[in-house]
Design a protein around this motif. Structure first.
Motif, PDB file in Angstrom:
ATOM      1  N   TYR A  25     -14.073 -25.803 -20.808  1.00 52.54           N
ATOM      2  CA  TYR A  25     -12.914 -24.948 -20.501  1.00 52.54           C
ATOM      3  C   TYR A  25     -12.585 -25.029 -19.014  1.00 52.54           C
ATOM      4  O   TYR A  25     -11.420 -25.236 -18.630  1.00 52.54           O
ATOM      5  N   TYR A  26     -13.595 -24.885 -18.156  1.00 49.32           N
ATOM      6  CA  TYR A  26     -13.344 -24.908 -16.713  1.00 49.32           C
ATOM      7  C   TYR A  26     -13.001 -26.304 -16.207  1.00 49.32           C
ATOM      8  O   TYR A  26     -12.365 -26.451 -15.161  1.00 49.32           O
ATOM      9  N   VAL A  27     -13.436 -27.334 -16.915  1.00 47.12           N
ATOM     10  CA  VAL A  27     -13.108 -28.699 -16.510  1.00 47.12           C
ATOM     11  C   VAL A  27     -11.658 -29.041 -16.861  1.00 47.12           C
ATOM     12  O   VAL A  27     -10.989 -29.764 -16.114  1.00 47.12           O
ATOM     13  N   ILE A  28     -11.161 -28.502 -17.970  1.00 49.65           N
ATOM     14  CA  ILE A  28      -9.854 -28.898 -18.485  1.00 49.65           C
ATOM     15  C   ILE A  28      -8.751 -27.884 -18.196  1.00 49.65           C
ATOM     16  O   ILE A  28      -7.699 -28.220 -17.627  1.00 49.65           O
ATOM     17  N   VAL A  29      -8.963 -26.631 -18.570  1.00 51.29           N
ATOM     18  CA  VAL A  29      -7.879 -25.636 -18.578  1.00 51.29           C
ATOM     19  C   VAL A  29      -7.337 -25.309 -17.181  1.00 51.29           C
ATOM     20  O   VAL A  29      -6.110 -25.322 -16.981  1.00 51.29           O
ATOM     21  N   PRO A  30      -8.155 -24.988 -16.173  1.00 52.27           N
ATOM     22  CA  PRO A  30      -7.577 -24.658 -14.860  1.00 52.27           C
ATOM     23  C   PRO A  30      -6.736 -25.788 -14.264  1.00 52.27           C
ATOM     24  O   PRO A  30      -5.675 -25.532 -13.691  1.00 52.27           O
ATOM     25  N   SER A  31      -7.191 -27.036 -14.434  1.00 54.68           N
ATOM     26  CA  SER A  31      -6.446 -28.172 -13.876  1.00 54.68           C
ATOM     27  C   SER A  31      -5.113 -28.359 -14.586  1.00 54.68           C
ATOM     28  O   SER A  31      -4.062 -28.518 -13.940  1.00 54.68           O
ATOM     29  N   LEU A  32      -5.143 -28.341 -15.924  1.00 56.04           N
ATOM     30  CA  LEU A  32      -3.904 -28.517 -16.673  1.00 56.04           C
ATOM     31  C   LEU A  32      -2.955 -27.336 -16.478  1.00 56.04           C
ATOM     32  O   LEU A  32      -1.731 -27.509 -16.467  1.00 56.04           O
ATOM     33  N   SER A  33      -3.500 -26.139 -16.313  1.00 57.25           N
ATOM     34  CA  SER A  33      -2.658 -24.960 -16.075  1.00 57.25           C
ATOM     35  C   SER A  33      -1.950 -25.070 -14.727  1.00 57.25           C
ATOM     36  O   SER A  33      -0.789 -24.682 -14.588  1.00 57.25           O
ATOM     37  N   MET A  34      -2.650 -25.598 -13.724  1.00 52.88           N
ATOM     38  CA  MET A  34      -2.017 -25.813 -12.417  1.00 52.88           C
ATOM     39  C   MET A  34      -0.905 -26.847 -12.543  1.00 52.88           C
ATOM     40  O   MET A  34       0.170 -26.705 -11.948  1.00 52.88           O
ATOM     41  N   LEU A  35      -1.135 -27.874 -13.340  1.00 56.64           N
ATOM     42  CA  LEU A  35      -0.117 -28.893 -13.564  1.00 56.64           C
ATOM     43  C   LEU A  35       1.112 -28.300 -14.249  1.00 56.64           C
ATOM     44  O   LEU A  35       2.245 -28.716 -13.977  1.00 56.64           O
ATOM     45  N   ASN A  36       0.898 -27.303 -15.084  1.00 58.37           N
ATOM     46  CA  ASN A  36       1.975 -26.698 -15.871  1.00 58.37           C
ATOM     47  C   ASN A  36       2.485 -25.389 -15.264  1.00 58.37           C
ATOM     48  O   ASN A  36       3.178 -24.619 -15.940  1.00 58.37           O
ATOM     49  N   ASP A  37       2.092 -25.110 -14.005  1.00 55.27           N
ATOM     50  CA  ASP A  37       2.527 -23.892 -13.301  1.00 55.27           C
ATOM     51  C   ASP A  37       2.104 -22.606 -14.006  1.00 55.27           C
ATOM     52  O   ASP A  37       2.800 -21.593 -13.964  1.00 55.27           O
ATOM     53  N   THR A  38       0.953 -22.618 -14.642  1.00 55.42           N
ATOM     54  CA  THR A  38       0.422 -21.425 -15.314  1.00 55.42           C
ATOM     55  C   THR A  38      -0.681 -20.827 -14.456  1.00 55.42           C
ATOM     56  O   THR A  38      -1.694 -21.482 -14.177  1.00 55.42           O
ATOM     57  N   LEU A  39      -0.508 -19.597 -14.038  1.00 59.22           N
ATOM     58  CA  LEU A  39      -1.467 -18.932 -13.157  1.00 59.22           C
ATOM     59  C   LEU A  39      -2.613 -18.337 -13.976  1.00 59.22           C
ATOM     60  O   LEU A  39      -2.389 -17.612 -14.946  1.00 59.22           O
ATOM     61  N   ALA A  99     -15.022 -40.514 -18.148  1.00 58.82           N
ATOM     62  CA  ALA A  99     -13.932 -41.136 -17.399  1.00 58.82           C
ATOM     63  C   ALA A  99     -12.603 -40.435 -17.662  1.00 58.82           C
ATOM     64  O   ALA A  99     -11.805 -40.225 -16.733  1.00 58.82           O
ATOM     65  N   THR A 100     -12.338 -40.045 -18.897  1.00 62.17           N
ATOM     66  CA  THR A 100     -11.082 -39.365 -19.231  1.00 62.17           C
ATOM     67  C   THR A 100     -10.965 -38.038 -18.495  1.00 62.17           C
ATOM     68  O   THR A 100      -9.917 -37.725 -17.900  1.00 62.17           O
ATOM     69  N   LEU A 101     -12.041 -37.257 -18.509  1.00 64.76           N
ATOM     70  CA  LEU A 101     -12.011 -35.951 -17.835  1.00 64.76           C
ATOM     71  C   LEU A 101     -11.912 -36.124 -16.315  1.00 64.76           C
ATOM     72  O   LEU A 101     -11.224 -35.338 -15.637  1.00 64.76           O
ATOM     73  N   ALA A 102     -12.585 -37.136 -15.778  1.00 61.34           N
ATOM     74  CA  ALA A 102     -12.503 -37.384 -14.337  1.00 61.34           C
ATOM     75  C   ALA A 102     -11.079 -37.765 -13.928  1.00 61.34           C
ATOM     76  O   ALA A 102     -10.543 -37.258 -12.928  1.00 61.34           O
ATOM     77  N   LEU A 103     -10.448 -38.647 -14.697  1.00 61.96           N
ATOM     78  CA  LEU A 103      -9.073 -39.061 -14.402  1.00 61.96           C
ATOM     79  C   LEU A 103      -8.094 -37.911 -14.606  1.00 61.96           C
ATOM     80  O   LEU A 103      -7.122 -37.771 -13.842  1.00 61.96           O
ATOM     81  N   LEU A 104      -8.342 -37.092 -15.589  1.00 64.28           N
ATOM     82  CA  LEU A 104      -7.481 -35.939 -15.841  1.00 64.28           C
ATOM     83  C   LEU A 104      -7.453 -35.014 -14.625  1.00 64.28           C
ATOM     84  O   LEU A 104      -6.387 -34.561 -14.183  1.00 64.28           O
ATOM     85  N   ASN A 105      -8.619 -34.754 -14.052  1.00 61.71           N
ATOM     86  CA  ASN A 105      -8.681 -33.881 -12.879  1.00 61.71           C
ATOM     87  C   ASN A 105      -8.089 -34.549 -11.647  1.00 61.71           C
ATOM     88  O   ASN A 105      -7.488 -33.875 -10.801  1.00 61.71           O
ATOM     89  N   LEU A 106      -8.233 -35.868 -11.538  1.00 58.98           N
ATOM     90  CA  LEU A 106      -7.647 -36.575 -10.395  1.00 58.98           C
ATOM     91  C   LEU A 106      -6.125 -36.508 -10.446  1.00 58.98           C
ATOM     92  O   LEU A 106      -5.469 -36.238  -9.421  1.00 58.98           O
ATOM     93  N   LEU A 107      -5.552 -36.719 -11.614  1.00 60.92           N
ATOM     94  CA  LEU A 107      -4.096 -36.641 -11.770  1.00 60.92           C
ATOM     95  C   LEU A 107      -3.585 -35.225 -11.483  1.00 60.92           C
ATOM     96  O   LEU A 107      -2.556 -35.041 -10.816  1.00 60.92           O
ATOM     97  N   CYS A 108      -4.319 -34.233 -11.978  1.00 57.16           N
ATOM     98  CA  CYS A 108      -3.913 -32.837 -11.747  1.00 57.16           C
ATOM     99  C   CYS A 108      -4.037 -32.461 -10.277  1.00 57.16           C
ATOM    100  O   CYS A 108      -3.217 -31.698  -9.749  1.00 57.16           O
ATOM    101  N   LEU A 109      -5.055 -33.013  -9.602  1.00 57.94           N
ATOM    102  CA  LEU A 109      -5.230 -32.711  -8.175  1.00 57.94           C
ATOM    103  C   LEU A 109      -4.077 -33.285  -7.361  1.00 57.94           C
ATOM    104  O   LEU A 109      -3.558 -32.625  -6.450  1.00 57.94           O
ATOM    105  N   VAL A 110      -3.683 -34.517  -7.672  1.00 54.84           N
ATOM    106  CA  VAL A 110      -2.557 -35.136  -6.953  1.00 54.84           C
ATOM    107  C   VAL A 110      -1.283 -34.328  -7.158  1.00 54.84           C
ATOM    108  O   VAL A 110      -0.545 -34.025  -6.201  1.00 54.84           O
ATOM    109  N   ALA A 111      -1.028 -33.937  -8.404  1.00 50.78           N
ATOM    110  CA  ALA A 111       0.165 -33.130  -8.685  1.00 50.78           C
ATOM    111  C   ALA A 111       0.075 -31.768  -8.028  1.00 50.78           C
ATOM    112  O   ALA A 111       1.065 -31.245  -7.493  1.00 50.78           O
ATOM    113  N   GLY A 112      -1.116 -31.168  -8.034  1.00 47.28           N
ATOM    114  CA  GLY A 112      -1.299 -29.856  -7.417  1.00 47.28           C
ATOM    115  C   GLY A 112      -1.139 -29.907  -5.921  1.00 47.28           C
ATOM    116  O   GLY A 112      -0.551 -28.994  -5.313  1.00 47.28           O
ATOM    117  N   ALA A 113      -1.663 -30.950  -5.286  1.00 44.00           N
ATOM    118  CA  ALA A 113      -1.520 -31.093  -3.830  1.00 44.00           C
ATOM    119  C   ALA A 113      -0.061 -31.230  -3.437  1.00 44.00           C
ATOM    120  O   ALA A 113       0.392 -30.634  -2.436  1.00 44.00           O
TER     121      ALA A 113
END
Length: 520
Positions: free
Chosen positions: A323-337, A442-456
């Protein structure tokens, strides 16, 4: 002797010179394999002959393709029976085949506990920690189990004793064969022969062979109420729990010089597979009649029940971790606080928990000898295991409970080639195989990298974004830092241990597809 046995197995026959040299080889017949052979018992050194060396016995229990041999538990139960016929020693030392004695005083130290005049009679076993002789300086795969050895087990020692971990353990025979705790008479600790009349070596061997046959345990309580437990990938833990629930206590002894040393896994896949087996077995215990809170109710302390549950709930830890690996990153990508703003008073509890937990963990790890890089490796493997090993363990356990899947005992391979050993010594993480474990990592690592770039990008463009998404950005950033070796394996490394192209392609597609669906 070991080389001669291995050679005979590979050749499928016994060379004549070897057959004449050792009586045990004369019993091998054409078609004999390591999985299909009669019981073999040979007394190599007879300690009764006032020999300088103690009795040494070679035993190979009978195995047949159509009979389940119950893995390590079955082997140990056969050894218990055979040894009872030949020596009947009151204390049994169990050491795994890839471990060796590193301290000549270990036997004396264990007997000091078991023969203590005041408390020795209630001790069922003395457990030494599992330690390894091939760990790297910063323990790249966190195989040292240092937190368990230096912290957890010492705590359990005050609650009735630690778990039985399957190796480096001195058992009282009386407790291991299913007896409940009682005042053990003094003569129980005197090593006596089981037979009052001196019998020839041949007679002893023939009697012992019967005890090592496939059919001996039929219609008996062996593996259920007697000896090590069957039907669980972690037969050691469930056996130790049963011993303690019968009233016995255990002792944890961690001397300055390690009592026993073994070989730790030297690749990431080996480590993840090993922890998958451990966590699956522990999880099965929790959902069985041997659940510490049910089976141990009224027989062991609540603290010890909780201590067992730390390990029994390893697999379930995969759910909140994912949950903490996936949801917070994707929520930031989707503008969900998800968390309070930095300016909110409700941000304080979150900040306190984060700072306090990290500070205490770093202090504790440094106190027991971790380097900073070693601490980072420990956190990395903490994450990797919960994303993969524990997740698969939970899934397999649930399938088994539904009657869909059957547990299989997976032996951790620890034989490596020179290139793998060289990379391990240099602390270069080993990937190299198209394993489903690596696809998930690898999928989860790339998912967080993409979300970090979008979040930054979002934080740079909107000052309010920093205040609103700070915690989510922090979690995503930490995950990217922890996953640094995965990115290297995916994109920058050229050696044979890099992430396979197939894994890279599948992971990139899955990560981008997940982000695209989230943005819809």
């Amino acid at each position: 002797m070991e080389n001669k046995i291995d050679t005979a197995t590979k050749l499928g026959r016994i060379p004549e010179n070897v057959r004449k040299e050792h009586k045990g080889f004369s019993e091998w017949k054409p078609g004999t394999t390591s999985r299909d052979h009669q019981p073999i018992v040979q007394i190599l050194i007879d300690g009764r002959d006032l020999n300088a060396l103690p009795t040494l016995v070679y035993m190979a229990r009978e195995k047949r393709p159509h009979r389940h041999h119950n893995f390590k538990a079955g082997a140990m139960n056969s050894l218990i029976r055979v040894s009872s016929e030949i020596s009947n020693g009151p204390i049994i030392l169990n050491v795994d085949c890839d471990m060796y004695s590193n301290n000549s005083k270990s036997v004396r130290d264990a007997l000091c506990f078991l023969m203590d005049e005041k408390k020795g009679h209630e001790i069922g076993y003395v457990q030494f920690p599992q330690k390894f002789n091939n760990l790297t300086k910063n323990d790249i795969y966190a195989n040292s189990l240092r937190m368990f050895n230096e912290v957890h087990f010492h705590g359990l020692d005050s609650l009735g004793g630690p778990l039985y971990v399957g190796s480096g353990c001195f058992h009282r025979r009386w407790s291991l064969i299913g007896n409940r705790y009682k005042e053990v008479p003094e003569e129980d600790l005197k090593i006596c022969k089981s037979n009052t009349v001196e019998e020839s070596t041949f007679v002893l061997e023939e009697k012992a062979k019967v005890l090592a046959t496939c059919t001996y345990e039929d219609n008996t309580q062996w593996g259920h109420e007697v000896g090590l437990k069957y039907g669980c990938p972690v037969e050691d833990v469930i056996t130790g729990l049963t011993i303690q629930c019968r009233g016995w206590k255990s002792i944890y002894f961690n001397p300055a010089r390690a009592g026993f040393l073994g070989v730790a896994p030297v690749t990431l896949e080996q480590t993840l597979v090993q922890h998958k087996r451990w966590s699956e077995g522990d999880c099965q215990i929790f959902f069985s009649k041997y659940c510490p809170f049910l089976y141990g109710y009224g027989t062991i302390q609540l603290g010890l029940q909780m201590g067992y549950s730390i390990y029994c709930l390893w697999a379930l830890n995969s759910v909140p971790t994912l949950y903490y690996v996936i949801v917070p990153s994707l929520s930031m990508l989707n503008d969900t606080l998800l968390f309070p703003k930095v300016s909110s008073i409700w941000f304080i509890p979150f900040a306190y928990v984060i700072v306090a937990a990290f500070a205490y963990n770093i202090w504790e790890c440094r106190r027991i000898g971790f380097t900073f890089k070693g601490w980072l490796n420990d956190k990395r493997m903490w994450l990797f295991k919960r994303q993969t090993s524990y997740l698969f363990a939970l899934m397999d356990t649930l399938l088994k409970l539904l009657g869909i899947n059957r547990s299989a005992f997976v032996v951790t391979a620890k034989v490596t080639d020179k290139d793998v050993a060289s990379r391990y010594e240099k602390e270069v993480m080993e990937f190299g195989s198209s394993s489903l474990l690596f696809i998930i990592l690898a999928t989860l690592a790339l998912l967080n990298l993409l979300c970090l770039v979008a979040g930054a990008k979002k934080l740079l463009m909107d000052a309010r974004g920093f205040e609103e998404f700070f915690l989510q950005f922090l979690i995503c950033s930490l995950l990217v830092i922890v996953n640094a070796p995965v990115y290297q394996g995916l994109f920058f490394r050229k050696d044979n241990a890099r992430m396979p192209t197939l894994v890279t392609v599948i992971s990139v597609i899955l990560a981008m597809l997940t982000c695209f669906v989230t943005l819809l």
